[in-house]
Motif scaffolding. Structure first.
Motif, PDB file in Angstrom:
ATOM      1  N   ILE A  76     -11.977  13.850   3.267  1.00  0.00           N
ATOM      2  CA  ILE A  76     -12.718  14.830   2.486  1.00  0.00           C
ATOM      3  C   ILE A  76     -14.207  14.512   2.606  1.00  0.00           C
ATOM      4  CG2 ILE A  76     -12.660  13.638   0.244  1.00  0.00           C
ATOM      5  CD1 ILE A  76     -11.852  17.309   0.558  1.00  0.00           C
ATOM      6  N   ALA A  77     -14.991  15.504   2.954  1.00  0.00           N
ATOM      7  CA  ALA A  77     -16.439  15.320   3.065  1.00  0.00           C
ATOM      8  C   ALA A  77     -17.057  15.345   1.675  1.00  0.00           C
ATOM      9  CB  ALA A  77     -17.038  16.424   3.934  1.00  0.00           C
ATOM     10  N   HIS A  78     -18.154  14.633   1.510  1.00  0.00           N
ATOM     11  CA  HIS A  78     -18.839  14.615   0.217  1.00  0.00           C
ATOM     12  C   HIS A  78     -20.288  14.209   0.402  1.00  0.00           C
ATOM     13  CE1 HIS A  78     -18.891  10.230   0.040  1.00  0.00           C
ATOM     14  NE2 HIS A  78     -17.612  10.229   0.385  1.00  0.00           N
ATOM     15  N   SER A  79     -21.041  14.333  -0.674  1.00  0.00           N
ATOM     16  CA  SER A  79     -22.451  13.923  -0.648  1.00  0.00           C
ATOM     17  C   SER A  79     -22.675  12.709  -1.546  1.00  0.00           C
ATOM     18  CB  SER A  79     -23.357  15.081  -1.074  1.00  0.00           C
ATOM     19  OG  SER A  79     -23.016  15.510  -2.378  1.00  0.00           O
ATOM     20  N   GLY A  80     -21.609  12.060  -1.937  1.00  0.00           N
ATOM     21  CA  GLY A  80     -21.655  10.881  -2.800  1.00  0.00           C
ATOM     22  C   GLY A  80     -20.358  10.774  -3.569  1.00  0.00           C
ATOM     23  N   LYS A  81     -20.175   9.685  -4.259  1.00  0.00           N
ATOM     24  CA  LYS A  81     -18.947   9.448  -5.012  1.00  0.00           C
ATOM     25  C   LYS A  81     -18.625  10.632  -5.932  1.00  0.00           C
ATOM     26  CE  LYS A  81     -16.632   6.189  -7.946  1.00  0.00           C
ATOM     27  NZ  LYS A  81     -16.724   5.493  -9.186  1.00  0.00           N
ATOM     28  N   ASP A  82     -17.367  11.047  -5.894  1.00  0.00           N
ATOM     29  CA  ASP A  82     -16.838  12.100  -6.770  1.00  0.00           C
ATOM     30  C   ASP A  82     -17.519  13.453  -6.586  1.00  0.00           C
ATOM     31  OD1 ASP A  82     -15.166  10.107  -7.808  1.00  0.00           O
ATOM     32  OD2 ASP A  82     -16.479   9.709  -9.512  1.00  0.00           O
ATOM     33  N   THR A  83     -17.984  13.771  -5.361  1.00  0.00           N
ATOM     34  CA  THR A  83     -18.642  15.054  -5.103  1.00  0.00           C
ATOM     35  C   THR A  83     -17.904  15.911  -4.079  1.00  0.00           C
ATOM     36  OG1 THR A  83     -20.088  14.142  -3.390  1.00  0.00           O
ATOM     37  CG2 THR A  83     -20.924  14.122  -5.676  1.00  0.00           C
ATOM     38  N   GLY A  84     -16.718  15.484  -3.636  1.00  0.00           N
ATOM     39  CA  GLY A  84     -15.956  16.283  -2.689  1.00  0.00           C
ATOM     40  C   GLY A  84     -15.447  17.557  -3.348  1.00  0.00           C
ATOM     41  N   GLY A  85     -14.990  18.483  -2.526  1.00  0.00           N
ATOM     42  CA  GLY A  85     -14.456  19.734  -3.066  1.00  0.00           C
ATOM     43  C   GLY A  85     -13.565  20.437  -2.078  1.00  0.00           C
ATOM     44  N   CYS A  86     -14.160  21.040  -1.055  1.00  0.00           N
ATOM     45  CA  CYS A  86     -13.382  21.835  -0.117  1.00  0.00           C
ATOM     46  C   CYS A  86     -13.629  21.445   1.337  1.00  0.00           C
ATOM     47  CB  CYS A  86     -13.682  23.315  -0.301  1.00  0.00           C
ATOM     48  SG  CYS A  86     -15.437  23.723  -0.127  1.00  0.00           S
ATOM     49  N   GLN A  87     -14.719  20.759   1.623  1.00  0.00           N
ATOM     50  CA  GLN A  87     -15.016  20.415   3.012  1.00  0.00           C
ATOM     51  C   GLN A  87     -14.218  19.191   3.443  1.00  0.00           C
ATOM     52  OE1 GLN A  87     -19.110  20.606   4.343  1.00  0.00           O
ATOM     53  NE2 GLN A  87     -19.683  21.592   2.417  1.00  0.00           N
ATOM     54  N   TRP A  88     -13.717  19.253   4.652  1.00  0.00           N
ATOM     55  CA  TRP A  88     -12.889  18.183   5.187  1.00  0.00           C
ATOM     56  C   TRP A  88     -13.245  17.963   6.646  1.00  0.00           C
ATOM     57  CZ3 TRP A  88      -9.579  19.927   9.066  1.00  0.00           C
ATOM     58  CH2 TRP A  88      -9.393  21.317   9.125  1.00  0.00           C
ATOM     59  N   PHE A  89     -12.820  16.825   7.180  1.00  0.00           N
ATOM     60  CA  PHE A  89     -13.118  16.507   8.572  1.00  0.00           C
ATOM     61  C   PHE A  89     -11.954  15.766   9.203  1.00  0.00           C
ATOM     62  CE2 PHE A  89     -14.726  13.007   6.023  1.00  0.00           C
ATOM     63  CZ  PHE A  89     -14.289  11.885   6.704  1.00  0.00           C
ATOM     64  N   VAL A  90     -11.934  15.783  10.530  1.00  0.00           N
ATOM     65  CA  VAL A  90     -10.954  15.033  11.313  1.00  0.00           C
ATOM     66  C   VAL A  90     -11.730  14.137  12.268  1.00  0.00           C
ATOM     67  CG1 VAL A  90      -9.022  15.140  12.934  1.00  0.00           C
ATOM     68  CG2 VAL A  90      -9.308  16.948  11.216  1.00  0.00           C
ATOM     69  N   THR A  91     -11.385  12.854  12.277  1.00  0.00           N
ATOM     70  CA  THR A  91     -12.064  11.928  13.176  1.00  0.00           C
ATOM     71  C   THR A  91     -11.543  12.090  14.601  1.00  0.00           C
ATOM     72  OG1 THR A  91     -10.487  10.204  12.536  1.00  0.00           O
ATOM     73  CG2 THR A  91     -12.626  10.204  11.430  1.00  0.00           C
ATOM     74  N   LEU A  92     -12.462  12.042  15.546  1.00  0.00           N
ATOM     75  CA  LEU A  92     -12.116  12.165  16.961  1.00  0.00           C
ATOM     76  C   LEU A  92     -11.984  10.808  17.634  1.00  0.00           C
ATOM     77  CD1 LEU A  92     -14.477  15.142  17.844  1.00  0.00           C
ATOM     78  CD2 LEU A  92     -12.031  15.214  17.279  1.00  0.00           C
ATOM     79  N   SER A  93     -12.335   9.756  16.927  1.00  0.00           N
ATOM     80  CA  SER A  93     -12.197   8.385  17.408  1.00  0.00           C
ATOM     81  C   SER A  93     -12.177   7.466  16.189  1.00  0.00           C
ATOM     82  CB  SER A  93     -13.359   8.015  18.343  1.00  0.00           C
ATOM     83  OG  SER A  93     -14.584   8.054  17.641  1.00  0.00           O
ATOM     84  N   GLU A  94     -11.935   6.203  16.416  1.00  0.00           N
ATOM     85  CA  GLU A  94     -11.931   5.238  15.315  1.00  0.00           C
ATOM     86  C   GLU A  94     -13.324   5.187  14.676  1.00  0.00           C
ATOM     87  OE1 GLU A  94     -10.619   0.650  14.397  1.00  0.00           O
ATOM     88  OE2 GLU A  94     -10.740   1.328  16.474  1.00  0.00           O
ATOM     89  N   GLN A  95     -13.357   5.172  13.341  1.00  0.00           N
ATOM     90  CA  GLN A  95     -14.619   5.171  12.599  1.00  0.00           C
ATOM     91  C   GLN A  95     -14.547   4.149  11.459  1.00  0.00           C
ATOM     92  OE1 GLN A  95     -17.254   6.851  13.685  1.00  0.00           O
ATOM     93  NE2 GLN A  95     -16.025   7.729  15.330  1.00  0.00           N
ATOM     94  N   PRO A  96     -14.651   2.865  11.774  1.00  0.00           N
ATOM     95  CA  PRO A  96     -14.490   1.840  10.730  1.00  0.00           C
ATOM     96  C   PRO A  96     -15.525   1.912   9.615  1.00  0.00           C
ATOM     97  CG  PRO A  96     -15.171   0.844  12.827  1.00  0.00           C
ATOM     98  CD  PRO A  96     -14.875   2.291  13.093  1.00  0.00           C
ATOM     99  N   HIS A  97     -16.704   2.460   9.883  1.00  0.00           N
ATOM    100  CA  HIS A  97     -17.730   2.537   8.838  1.00  0.00           C
ATOM    101  C   HIS A  97     -17.384   3.526   7.720  1.00  0.00           C
ATOM    102  CE1 HIS A  97     -18.826   5.920  11.408  1.00  0.00           C
ATOM    103  NE2 HIS A  97     -19.516   6.397  10.391  1.00  0.00           N
ATOM    104  N   LEU A  98     -16.358   4.372   7.920  1.00  0.00           N
ATOM    105  CA  LEU A  98     -15.957   5.334   6.895  1.00  0.00           C
ATOM    106  C   LEU A  98     -14.934   4.754   5.912  1.00  0.00           C
ATOM    107  CD1 LEU A  98     -15.495   8.567   9.060  1.00  0.00           C
ATOM    108  CD2 LEU A  98     -17.537   7.818   7.803  1.00  0.00           C
ATOM    109  N   VAL A  99     -14.286   3.668   6.286  1.00  0.00           N
ATOM    110  CA  VAL A  99     -13.216   3.083   5.470  1.00  0.00           C
ATOM    111  C   VAL A  99     -13.771   2.677   4.104  1.00  0.00           C
ATOM    112  CG1 VAL A  99     -11.526   1.214   5.273  1.00  0.00           C
ATOM    113  CG2 VAL A  99     -11.950   2.289   7.490  1.00  0.00           C
ATOM    114  N   GLY A 100     -13.069   3.119   3.060  1.00  0.00           N
ATOM    115  CA  GLY A 100     -13.484   2.795   1.702  1.00  0.00           C
ATOM    116  C   GLY A 100     -14.665   3.605   1.205  1.00  0.00           C
TER     117      GLY A 100
END
Length: 130
Positions: A76-100
């Protein structure tokens, strides 16, 4: 450009999955575009304005986990903690910096080659099956 199939992960992100399914069943995503595509990184959609700044009029709580962001993970895409809503994404490769830092709520199970061919402005239609 083709069909993409995914499995959702209510075990890791029950509220995010519920929100995504609710929006899909209510045709919220019909005709919405992939507005952000970064080759080798991710494809993002779900914004009703197509600008990357739109939302459903509410936000949802972040449900972060230590699940790795490998190729094909749906977040889920967001602009900060607890700001997600409807935007989502799919990773095209491994992205360890997104974990957590971004809620993972699913994974592509078939059709990654379709995502590899996506271009900004391509539209999508979601179907939810039990």
């Amino acid at each position: 450009k083709g069909t993409i199939e995914a499995a959702l992960y209510p075990k890791y992100a029950p509220k995010t999955v519920n929100n995504f399914v609710f929006l899909a069943l209510n045709h919220y995503y019909d005709g919405i575009i992939f507005h952000r595509i970064i080759n080798g990184f991710m494809c993002q959609g779900g914004d009703p304005t197509g600008t990357g700044w739109g939302g459903p009029g509410y936000t949802i709580r972040s449900e972060w986990s230590r699940t790795p962001y490998t190729r094909g993970m749906i977040g889920i895409a967001h602009s900060g903690k607890d700001t997600g809503g409807c935007q989502w994404f799919v990773t095209l490769s491994e992205q360890p910096h997104l974990v957590g830092r971004y809620t993972i709520f699913g994974e592509v199970t078939a059709g990654m080659e379709v995502l590899d061919r996506m271009q900004p402005g391509d539209t999508f239609r979601l179907a939810v099956e039990p």
